[in-house]
Structures are given as C-alpha cells and as structure tokens.
Enzyme design. Sequence first.
Site, mmCIF file in Angstrom:
data_model
loop_
_atom_site.group_PDB
_atom_site.id
_atom_site.type_symbol
_atom_site.label_atom_id
_atom_site.label_comp_id
_atom_site.label_asym_id
_atom_site.label_seq_id
_atom_site.Cartn_x
_atom_site.Cartn_y
_atom_site.Cartn_z
ATOM 1 N N SER A 1 0.907 -1.202 -0.128
ATOM 2 C CA SER A 1 -0.044 -0.058 0.134
ATOM 3 C C SER A 1 0.786 1.130 -0.006
ATOM 4 C CB SER A 1 -0.869 0.043 1.312
ATOM 5 O OG SER A 1 -1.865 0.990 1.282
ATOM 6 N N THR A 2 0.822 2.193 0.923
ATOM 7 C CA THR A 2 1.666 3.279 1.172
ATOM 8 C C THR A 2 2.903 2.928 0.801
ATOM 9 O OG1 THR A 2 -0.193 4.280 2.485
ATOM 10 C CG2 THR A 2 1.741 5.561 2.203
ATOM 11 N N HIS B 1 -2.604 -0.950 -3.547
ATOM 12 C CA HIS B 1 -3.996 0.033 -3.363
ATOM 13 C C HIS B 1 -3.659 1.351 -4.241
ATOM 14 C CE1 HIS B 1 -4.413 -2.058 0.883
ATOM 15 N NE2 HIS B 1 -4.805 -2.767 0.002
ATOM 16 N N MET C 1 -0.123 0.987 5.740
ATOM 17 C CA MET C 1 -0.878 1.375 6.712
ATOM 18 C C MET C 1 -1.973 0.292 6.969
ATOM 19 S SD MET C 1 -0.984 2.958 9.751
ATOM 20 C CE MET C 1 -0.423 4.590 9.600
ATOM 21 N N ASP D 1 -4.396 -5.064 6.106
ATOM 22 C CA ASP D 1 -4.721 -5.554 4.828
ATOM 23 C C ASP D 1 -3.402 -6.643 4.617
ATOM 24 O OD1 ASP D 1 -6.178 -6.463 2.583
ATOM 25 O OD2 ASP D 1 -5.602 -4.912 1.462
#
Length: 357
Positions: free
Chosen positions: A176-177, A202, A296, A299
């Site tokens: 993700s991030t 994401h 973060m 997931d």
Amino acid sequence: MPVPVSAPAKTKKIRVMVVDDSIVARNLLITGLSAHPLIEVVGYAINALDAKNKLPRLKPDVMTLDVEMPGESGLDLLKELLPTHPIPVILVSSLNLRVFDALAAGAVDFVRKPEANQSRDAFLATLAQKIVVAAHARVHPTPAGVRQPQPTGPLPTIPLLGRPKLDRMVIGLGASTGGTEAALKVLRQLPADIPGMVLVQHMPAGFTKMYADRLNKLCQMQVREAKDGDKVERGTVLVAPADLQIRMQRDGAGNYTVSCKPGEKVSGHRPSVDSLFLSMAQVVRHQMVGIIMTGMGRDGAEGLLAMRKQGAFTIGQDRESSVVYGMPMVAYDIGAVQVQASCDNIASVLLRHLQTM
C-alpha cells in the site's frame, strides 16, 4: 463532509500545507481538510517558488502537492525540496504518468483529483485518510547534491534456468503506502522466467494500467494489468485492477487464473491483499510464496497467515525500509511472516528460496 478516520497515537493536529496553482482546487482542499478533526491547514502556496519561501516558516507535518503547475513543476519541487526538508508529501493529481516519477522522487502517496461527476466528499475523505497515514511515514530522500538515478530499463538478472517445478508455483505480493516504488525495487531484481506473480497495490482507478505499463518497461518479466480470467503463468506479473477484487481460481485443466470482479471491500480495500492471499490459500495446490510490503493497516496479514498454514513461504518487509510499517508489522506480529527483509533484499531472499525448488 469528510469521513473521520482513526486518530493517530498523538493528539496534536497534523499540520498541513496545501500547494496548488488553481484557486478552485486550493479552496476545496483548504475548506475540506480544515473540517477534519485531526488536521490543521497551516497555510498554502500558489506555486513552487511560493512553497519554497513559505515552508521553513510554516513547518508543516505533511504537504499536499499538485504535480502539474506552471513554471517549476511539483516533480521539480520535490527533487529540490526533500533532501533539505524531508517531510511526507501527498500528490494531488489528475490522471498523469508523472505521478510515478514524483513517487520515485520521494512522495509518499497520491490521490486522483475529482472529475466533474465524482463526489468531492469521497475525494476529501480519501485525501484526509492518506494525510493521517503520511504523518507516520518514513521519508527516504536522496542526500542534497546527489543526483537520484531514474530507472530507464530492466536490470541485468540471472535466469532461474528451467526448474520445471517453478512452472506451477504462484507468487502473491501486496503493498500500500510507499509500495509503488518498493514493489518496483523488488521486481527489477527478478529474472524474466520468474514464477507467475499477482501484485495488489492500493491505487486509484485509472492508475493501475499506467503502473503496470511502467513496470513492464523497467522489469525483465512481462507485466500487465490483470483482466478477468487471465492465466497466471511463468514470466508474467498481473497487477490487480483498481476498484475490483482479485482472487485466485483454478480452471478445468488445473491452471491458475484470476477473477477480477466488483465486490465489497475486504479489510477496507478494493482490491484487497487479503482477498488475493486468502484465495491463494484456498485454491493453490502447488508451492506458493506470499510477500507483504509497506502500508498502513492490516490488509494482507490474515491472508498471509492462511497461506503460511497451507505451506507457503512468506516474506515481510522490515521496519527500517518501510515507508509505513503497518501491514508487514501486523503480519509479523500474528506469525504470518517467516523471513523479514529490507526492500533491497526481498528479491534475493525470494530467489534463494526458488533456487532450492
């Protein structure tokens, strides 16, 4: 109104500086973000020069930055700014390939500017959530005076030299991030004959195909945005399309394919790393590998644990190299990760494992 997100550990509001040349966009961001209980907009800038002048005085915790501005662009500003002011930057951009160059230059994350028919409240809620995450991010700028080399093509790699057992192996990677560049770093070190991979990152709608095309130019293997029914095969990486859930499945001949369909969010995301990993645990009957990287939340953690219980080899990114040590931390804490490694070393850990097959 923006949807509130969970508060960070600290109670002090996150100081945000908005940089955008459009007065309409600036007013939207300032008004919308100021309504969020965890955010204080401490100032704005109308261009890169204005931002450079105001940043030392305003001392924001996070900056939002338009990529395309007249004169010096947001990308140019990032390259100049981050070595001396390493603050988390969230890009606010239209559908633009330069976003990925800005992420390579050190931006933490990005959101897509709303179009005329899109909800501004949903956009502001997403941006606010990313700002809260970015306030905890590790920024890794290039030292001042050192030119950051931009990737221009695949790196030389050593092939896996046949190994027919790898033809049936499946690798899942979730991030993700900070993950766009982290995943690229891993994939660029892997050979063209890597086992079939599925990557969940994401990302806003419209950007996953651009991201897959970028990876395809910079990596040895073939990389493309996944379509419903695509076969997972050796030498190919399938990137989960934005706003669809991707799951592993088997066809009548026993081949592994992917399902890419609308559906409810899983672990707060669509596509979801958990959705992919849980389906791999359920349907893969051969060797498999799961890799969880920076991001973060949680997931992918439960899915990776399910994979490990089914005999998968699992790798988690370490704290020091993660932009946000959330997803890999949760996975490690619940026992889903067998080996922790830095972003630079994940590929070598994976290759050492594959060479034992």
